[in-house]
Write an enzyme that holds these catalytic residues in place. Structure first.
Site, short mmCIF file in Angstrom:
data_model
loop_
_atom_site.label_atom_id
_atom_site.label_comp_id
_atom_site.label_asym_id
_atom_site.label_seq_id
_atom_site.Cartn_x
_atom_site.Cartn_y
_atom_site.Cartn_z
N HIS A 111 -1.41 -0.09 -3.59
CA HIS A 111 -1.17 0.43 -2.24
C HIS A 111 -0.96 1.94 -2.19
O HIS A 111 -0.97 2.52 -1.11
CB HIS A 111 0.02 -0.28 -1.60
CG HIS A 111 -0.22 -1.73 -1.32
ND1 HIS A 111 -1.18 -2.16 -0.43
CD2 HIS A 111 0.35 -2.85 -1.82
CE1 HIS A 111 -1.18 -3.48 -0.38
NE2 HIS A 111 -0.26 -3.93 -1.22
N ARG A 128 0.38 -1.14 -11.85
CA ARG A 128 -0.17 -2.21 -11.02
C ARG A 128 -1.56 -1.80 -10.56
O ARG A 128 -1.74 -0.75 -9.94
CB ARG A 128 0.70 -2.50 -9.79
CG ARG A 128 0.07 -3.59 -8.92
CD ARG A 128 1.02 -4.20 -7.93
NE ARG A 128 1.32 -3.33 -6.81
CZ ARG A 128 1.94 -3.74 -5.69
NH1 ARG A 128 2.32 -5.00 -5.57
NH2 ARG A 128 2.19 -2.88 -4.72
N ASP A 144 -7.26 1.60 -21.85
CA ASP A 144 -7.75 2.69 -22.69
C ASP A 144 -7.03 4.00 -22.42
O ASP A 144 -6.91 4.84 -23.32
CB ASP A 144 -9.25 2.87 -22.48
CG ASP A 144 -10.09 1.88 -23.27
OD1 ASP A 144 -9.52 1.13 -24.09
OD2 ASP A 144 -11.32 1.83 -23.06
N GLU A 147 1.88 -14.34 -4.73
CA GLU A 147 2.35 -13.88 -3.41
C GLU A 147 1.67 -14.60 -2.26
O GLU A 147 1.59 -14.08 -1.14
CB GLU A 147 2.14 -12.37 -3.29
CG GLU A 147 0.79 -11.88 -3.75
CD GLU A 147 0.72 -10.38 -3.93
OE1 GLU A 147 1.52 -9.66 -3.30
OE2 GLU A 147 -0.13 -9.92 -4.71
N ASP A 192 3.89 -10.19 0.98
CA ASP A 192 2.65 -10.94 1.21
C ASP A 192 2.92 -12.43 1.35
O ASP A 192 2.23 -13.11 2.13
CB ASP A 192 1.66 -10.67 0.09
CG ASP A 192 0.94 -9.34 0.26
OD1 ASP A 192 0.16 -9.22 1.22
OD2 ASP A 192 1.16 -8.44 -0.55
#
Length: 259
Positions: free
Chosen positions: A48, A73, A87, A152, A178
């Protein structure tokens, strides 16, 4: 020399209760300030917040020397995104909107080199291997990956027990906002029905031996989550902390000017 030890993974496995903060301001300078605060972990939000691969890497770099373990996230479970963020040096990932055990298994495989998974082999030019300065990176990296999946939705909650049975999933994070929306309580994550579902899920996760995660910012809710079994406990968001402090100061000055 092996891959760096993932202290977050090992502390969660030891059932420690670890407090963290969401980092959504998408700037390494602000991330570094947050890294001086003393949280156990800081989550760099790529779902977000307006982050890209380079901004995620810059924030990883400034958090890593601190006592706060960095977590990334991603916006989804795309294996290509997972490969890239591993990586650049991420070792702990939170993946949103997981709704089945099969989805969780594919996420585990995306984070592991063969034969355990299908992570692409490009560590020779990657920051994760310190640009080939870690000679044993390929053979030791899998063991230090921490994967937390985010449940969620009602579908995810229905599949929770099956998800908890997936080997390689270190923890399950319940997303109250959510989940509330999916349950018909949009914008009301503190509704009694939603809170009961969240706290019940945290207890089931903890009972299954996995790290139980949630983000809640109200003091009473934090205590309830901890009592229910939360060990990966998000207690704040840098965006709202900053915005709230700025607004309070502005309001205080406006009130003094008008006095």
């Amino acid at each position: 020399m092996p891959a760096p030890r993932n202290t977050l993974k090992h502390r969660l496995a030891a059932k420690e209760v670890l407090h963290g903060c969401w980092i959504g301001l998408a700037d390494p300078y602000l991330a570094q300030i947050s890294a001086t605060a003393g949280f156990d972990w800081l989550l760099i939000d790529g779902e977000h917040a307006p982050n890209d691969l380079r901004s995620l890497m810059a924030q990883l770099a400034v958090i890593e020397p601190s006592a706060s373990a960095p977590v990334v996230r991603l916006p989804d479970g795309d294996p290509a995104k997972i490969k890239q963020v591993l990586d650049i040096g991420a070792q702990s990932l939170l993946i949103p909107m997981v709704e089945s055990a099969e989805q969780a298994r594919e996420l585990v495989r995306a984070t592991r080199y063969a034969p355990e998974g299908f992570r692409g082999v490009g560590a020779a030019l990657a920051r994760a291997s310190r640009f080939s300065a870690i000679p044993d990176y390929l053979t030791t990296a899998n063991a230090e990956i921490c994967l937390i999946v985010q449940v969620e939705t009602r579908a995810g909650m229905a599949a929770l027990d099956e998800i908890l049975g997936v080997e390689g999933v270190d923890g399950v994070f319940i997303g109250p906002a959510d989940l509330a929306a999916d349950m018909g309580y949009l914008g009301r994550s503190g509704a009694p029905e939603v809170k009961a579902a969240v706290l019940g899920a945290l207890g089931r996760i903890r009972a299954a031996g996995k790290a139980a995660g949630v983000l809640v910012t109200e003091p009473d809710y934090i205590e309830e989550a901890r009592a229910a079994g939360a060990t990966f406990l998000g207690v704040g968001i840098d965006v709202t902390i900053f915005a709230g402090a700025m607004r309070r100061l502005a309001a205080e000055m406006a009130a003094r000017r008008g006095a």
